[in-house]
Write an enzyme that holds these catalytic residues in place. Sequence first.
Site, mmCIF file in Angstrom:
data_model
loop_
_atom_site.group_PDB
_atom_site.id
_atom_site.type_symbol
_atom_site.label_atom_id
_atom_site.label_comp_id
_atom_site.label_asym_id
_atom_site.label_seq_id
_atom_site.Cartn_x
_atom_site.Cartn_y
_atom_site.Cartn_z
ATOM 1 N N HIS A 182 0.840 -1.190 0.000
ATOM 2 C CA HIS A 182 0.000 0.000 0.000
ATOM 3 C C HIS A 182 0.882 1.249 0.000
ATOM 4 O O HIS A 182 2.109 1.186 0.128
ATOM 5 C CB HIS A 182 -0.921 -0.008 1.221
ATOM 6 N N GLU A 218 -4.370 0.854 -13.373
ATOM 7 C CA GLU A 218 -5.387 1.899 -13.230
ATOM 8 C C GLU A 218 -4.642 3.166 -12.854
ATOM 9 O O GLU A 218 -4.184 3.316 -11.717
ATOM 10 C CB GLU A 218 -6.412 1.515 -12.157
ATOM 11 N N CYS A 227 -9.063 10.094 -9.210
ATOM 12 C CA CYS A 227 -8.675 9.967 -10.616
ATOM 13 C C CYS A 227 -9.856 10.245 -11.539
ATOM 14 O O CYS A 227 -9.669 10.686 -12.676
ATOM 15 C CB CYS A 227 -8.073 8.591 -10.887
#
Length: 463
Positions: free
Chosen positions: A158, A231, A265
């Site tokens: 992470h 992504e 995003c």
Amino acid sequence: MAYQTINPYTGETVATFPDASDTEVRAAIDAADKAFHSWRETSFAERGRILQKAADILRSESDKYAKILTLEMGKLFSEAKAEIELSAKIFEYYVRHAEELLAPEKLPVLDPAEGDAMLVHEPLGVLLAIEPWNFPYYQIARILAPQLSAGNTLLLKHASNVPQSAAAFEELMAKAGLPKGAFTNLYATRSQIEMILNDPRVHGVALTGSEGAGAVVAAQAGKALKKSTMELGGADAFVVLADADLDKTTDWAVFGRHWNGGQVCVSSKRMIVVDEVYDEFLTRYRKGVAGLVAGDPMDPATTLAPLSSQGAADDVKEQIREAVKLGAKAEEVGPPVPNQGAFVQPTILTDLGADNPARHWEFFGPVSMLFRAKDEDDAVRIANDSPFGLGGSVFTSDTAHGAEVAKRISTGMVFVNHPTKVEADLPFGGIRRSGYGRELLGLGLKEFVNHKLIDVVDIDAPF
């Protein structure tokens, strides 16, 4: 790489965590591989039982999990609670649908002599997930739920500023009954990512993050001949046609650009408004942005959160200065934001000419780019004039026509009369520099499975 929790509102360093050692990383891969060989044999019912338990825990302890998000990356507490619910829904989607989505598929054949052909979908093994800080739980849930449902196991690296969120999710899955090794949080270093991908027991990587990070990890995965999904960034177009309901459209524009502090995003970063209503839209939008209230993200009255860190805030401010140097006009909107906290003054950028490279940047904060389009065709042209291709929106009173306009916008997702949004039962992903691959639904479920052909042929059939 320093894994640490720094409260974006107070600036206080709350906790620091040591990087994983190479020995710890190898042990995690060992455990994940061992877990895979038993996990792949579990029934869909057993997998679903654990995912449902995780969803139930998230809901029953929602405040506890939400406070960690607000503490680590400054998210409004109300938005943190919404992220908890979204994560729970993602788990439940696969509880209900994974088995049917992964059912063997009988294939139509041209000649009966070809036999009874079918596709079966089998898990690959250990996967690596590299996730960002802006939705610390949701980003995990949207890769973890489908891949556990498919029978894979997962290692998590992470973002370095949300270590407690990562640890909390690992603890959540253990409490839900997930076997040891099936999901492991690692405070891994960048150099260890390549080490992980080079291990033959690791079969793929899913990354959500910046273009730069995506390019590096995709190259490492490609060199190791491992499957990857990316992504990446986005600069979503928010197209306003002449017949749009400006009251509602403006409200959605303010929300679409500023939720999660503008650090999304799929934020509505580029407002593209046809000339006929541009001036009226700008007036209304300016007023709506000015009404945002910056402050303590735990305070229900706050509607504009700080950015995730002071460094992130400084980067956005520098981007604004550079855009102005290149010819853009910047207008700061609303009352001054507090001195305490990683805040950026809401800013509207206009006069972004065709020769200004800033029109192609992603501003990850409360910065709106406004473009005046001559007409609908020009609006579509501007929408497609971007290196990104993640999401987008079209606002119009004629929804059938709006859907036709949406087909002309070159992105992975387009919404009519709504900013790009994320849901448990909608696919997510983009094209071009926004990455490749899809997450959620059956598309995400099948990204990391072996689509194996099994064909039962009569022994006397001709070759």
